[in-house]
Design a protein around this motif. Structure first.
Motif, PDB file in Angstrom:
ATOM      1  N   ARG A 106     -53.402 -49.882 -26.993  1.00 36.03           N
ATOM      2  CA  ARG A 106     -54.671 -50.834 -27.689  1.00 36.03           C
ATOM      3  C   ARG A 106     -55.918 -49.901 -27.977  1.00 36.03           C
ATOM      4  O   ARG A 106     -56.535 -49.501 -27.518  1.00 36.03           O
ATOM      5  CB  ARG A 106     -54.609 -52.205 -27.049  1.00 36.03           C
ATOM      6  N   PHE A 107     -55.917 -49.810 -29.506  1.00 38.80           N
ATOM      7  CA  PHE A 107     -57.171 -48.984 -30.427  1.00 38.80           C
ATOM      8  C   PHE A 107     -57.637 -49.194 -31.598  1.00 38.80           C
ATOM      9  O   PHE A 107     -57.608 -50.344 -31.677  1.00 38.80           O
ATOM     10  CB  PHE A 107     -56.489 -47.824 -31.046  1.00 38.80           C
ATOM     11  N   THR A 108     -58.826 -49.220 -31.738  1.00 36.88           N
ATOM     12  CA  THR A 108     -59.432 -49.974 -32.733  1.00 36.88           C
ATOM     13  C   THR A 108     -59.422 -49.814 -33.898  1.00 36.88           C
ATOM     14  O   THR A 108     -58.995 -47.943 -33.621  1.00 36.88           O
ATOM     15  CB  THR A 108     -60.661 -49.498 -32.523  1.00 36.88           C
ATOM     16  N   SER A 109     -59.337 -50.038 -34.937  1.00 32.09           N
ATOM     17  CA  SER A 109     -58.098 -50.148 -36.842  1.00 32.09           C
ATOM     18  C   SER A 109     -59.958 -49.023 -36.889  1.00 32.09           C
ATOM     19  O   SER A 109     -60.878 -49.626 -36.924  1.00 32.09           O
ATOM     20  CB  SER A 109     -57.893 -50.257 -36.743  1.00 32.09           C
ATOM     21  N   ALA A 110     -58.996 -48.045 -38.106  1.00 33.14           N
ATOM     22  CA  ALA A 110     -60.688 -47.387 -37.823  1.00 33.14           C
ATOM     23  C   ALA A 110     -60.761 -48.062 -39.768  1.00 33.14           C
ATOM     24  O   ALA A 110     -61.731 -47.803 -40.596  1.00 33.14           O
ATOM     25  CB  ALA A 110     -60.372 -46.102 -39.260  1.00 33.14           C
ATOM     26  N   ARG A 111     -60.066 -49.164 -40.597  1.00 32.77           N
ATOM     27  CA  ARG A 111     -60.178 -50.388 -40.901  1.00 32.77           C
ATOM     28  C   ARG A 111     -60.792 -51.873 -40.296  1.00 32.77           C
ATOM     29  O   ARG A 111     -60.459 -52.152 -39.941  1.00 32.77           O
ATOM     30  CB  ARG A 111     -59.215 -50.721 -41.700  1.00 32.77           C
ATOM     31  N   PRO A 112     -62.384 -51.473 -40.564  1.00 30.43           N
ATOM     32  CA  PRO A 112     -63.283 -52.173 -40.165  1.00 30.43           C
ATOM     33  C   PRO A 112     -62.371 -53.999 -40.043  1.00 30.43           C
ATOM     34  O   PRO A 112     -62.699 -54.605 -38.581  1.00 30.43           O
ATOM     35  CB  PRO A 112     -64.910 -53.152 -40.620  1.00 30.43           C
ATOM     36  N   ASP A 113     -61.950 -54.142 -40.941  1.00 27.22           N
ATOM     37  CA  ASP A 113     -61.524 -55.600 -40.524  1.00 27.22           C
ATOM     38  C   ASP A 113     -59.884 -56.151 -40.115  1.00 27.22           C
ATOM     39  O   ASP A 113     -58.672 -57.284 -39.710  1.00 27.22           O
ATOM     40  CB  ASP A 113     -61.814 -56.548 -42.134  1.00 27.22           C
ATOM     41  N   ALA A 114     -59.891 -54.397 -39.847  1.00 26.47           N
ATOM     42  CA  ALA A 114     -58.002 -55.168 -38.863  1.00 26.47           C
ATOM     43  C   ALA A 114     -58.468 -55.002 -37.317  1.00 26.47           C
ATOM     44  O   ALA A 114     -59.101 -55.156 -37.138  1.00 26.47           O
ATOM     45  CB  ALA A 114     -57.308 -53.430 -39.384  1.00 26.47           C
ATOM     46  N   PRO A 115     -57.388 -56.216 -37.182  1.00 28.43           N
ATOM     47  CA  PRO A 115     -57.116 -55.575 -35.876  1.00 28.43           C
ATOM     48  C   PRO A 115     -57.169 -54.246 -35.049  1.00 28.43           C
ATOM     49  O   PRO A 115     -56.425 -53.736 -35.326  1.00 28.43           O
ATOM     50  CB  PRO A 115     -55.940 -57.344 -35.822  1.00 28.43           C
ATOM     51  N   PRO A 116     -57.246 -54.231 -33.352  1.00 26.07           N
ATOM     52  CA  PRO A 116     -56.663 -53.112 -33.171  1.00 26.07           C
ATOM     53  C   PRO A 116     -54.778 -52.636 -33.109  1.00 26.07           C
ATOM     54  O   PRO A 116     -54.237 -53.892 -33.173  1.00 26.07           O
ATOM     55  CB  PRO A 116     -56.551 -53.698 -30.707  1.00 26.07           C
TER      56      PRO A 116
END
Length: 299
Positions: free
Chosen positions: A72-82
């Protein structure tokens, strides 16, 4: 130019074939479309490896401290879910077998290189951060390469956030690491650079550039592939000549296997053939000119 005939032959290959070849810490002997950007595939993991070593040397993290292996990772698109990785797209069961457990970042970084693990790559990026990876490219003198997101971050990809490399930039990074192992350089301490080279020498996916070398030839390398793309970046250490850099980046239908085989034989043979030709010329890798001979424009 000792590679003029080879260069002319590559003009007949569909797509774009980029090459950087030359001795360490010296002007190149052969440039072909060396500043043309390609989708990075797994060659971006070289910069991630360097970012980890820099963070460890700066005391920002402990590479031997266990971290949780999760998908489970943080997306580089700020408004996207993991986002998460797909196991069937990975090349390393060893990391997936530890899902929900703990392992040191140093081990994850090794799996990221020697088996090109995507899961390990995203875990390392989560801990070092994409700005640290960008800093590595800058310090290496890269002009066009960017690592904008983790692997399989599809939301970011749809937003135009991507990972790009050029043959010249990959060569600059490898050169900085290889020469940095013997004297202070911009990427890491000599001990850190030597440790990175040890990991690159332990590469288990010995394809592309490695396949064009004689049995037993020593090299430190990383390759990368996705459909339509096949790259290899290496420092080669002949016993009878000075070490040299070779980077081959291809964006070509030869790497677009409709059966879904990521290790496409034709694209691998192309990189191996270029590697074999450079190996045969290893005693004659003098600078192509000053300034270096510019590559012809891609078709």
């Amino acid at each position: 130019m000792i590679f003029g005939e080879v260069d002319a032959g590559l003009d007949e290959v569909p797509g774009v074939v980029s090459v950087y070849a030359g001795r360490l810490d010296a002007p190149p002997s052969w440039l072909r479309h060396a500043d043309v950007t390609h989708y990075a595939a797994s060659t971006m993991k070289l910069a991630v490896l360097a970012a980890l070593h820099r963070a460890a040397e700066a005391g920002r993290l402990d590479p031997d401290a266990p971290v949780e292996i999760r998908n489970r990772f943080t997306s580089a698109r700020p408004d996207a879910p993991p986002f998460s990785c797909a196991r069937h797209e990975d090349n390393d069961d060893a990391v997936w077998d530890r899902l929900g457990k703990h392992a040191p970042l140093r081990w994850l970084a090794e799996r990221m290189i020697v088996r090109s693990s995507n899961l390990a790559t995203n875990l390392v990026i989560e801990h070092v951060g994409l700005p640290a990876v960008a800093e590595v490219w800058t310090l290496a003198g890269a002009r066009h390469s960017v690592t904008g997101r983790g692997i399989e971050d599809f939301a970011a990809r749809q937003a135009g956030i991507t990972n790009l490399v050029t043959a010249a930039d990959l060569a600059a990074l490898l050169d900085a690491v290889a020469t940095g192992a013997t004297r202070p350089g911009p990427i890491a301490t000599p001990a850190g650079c030597a440790a990175m080279l040890d990991v690159l020498r332990a590469q288990q996916v010995r394809q592309d550039i490695a396949e064009g070398l004689p049995a037993g030839a020593r090299l430190a390398h990383k390759n990368g592939w996705v459909r339509g793309v096949r790259h290899g970046a290496a420092v080669v250490y002949p016993d009878d000549a000075d070490p040299y850099l070779l980077v081959v980046c291809t964006t070509t239908p030869l790497a677009d296997d409709q059966r879904g085989d990521r290790a496409d034989a034709a694209a691998r043979r192309l990189a191996a053939d270029i590697s074999a030709r450079v190996w045969r010329a290893r005693h004659d890798l003098t600078p192509a000119g000053s300034p270096a001979t510019p590559p012809s424009a891609p078709r």
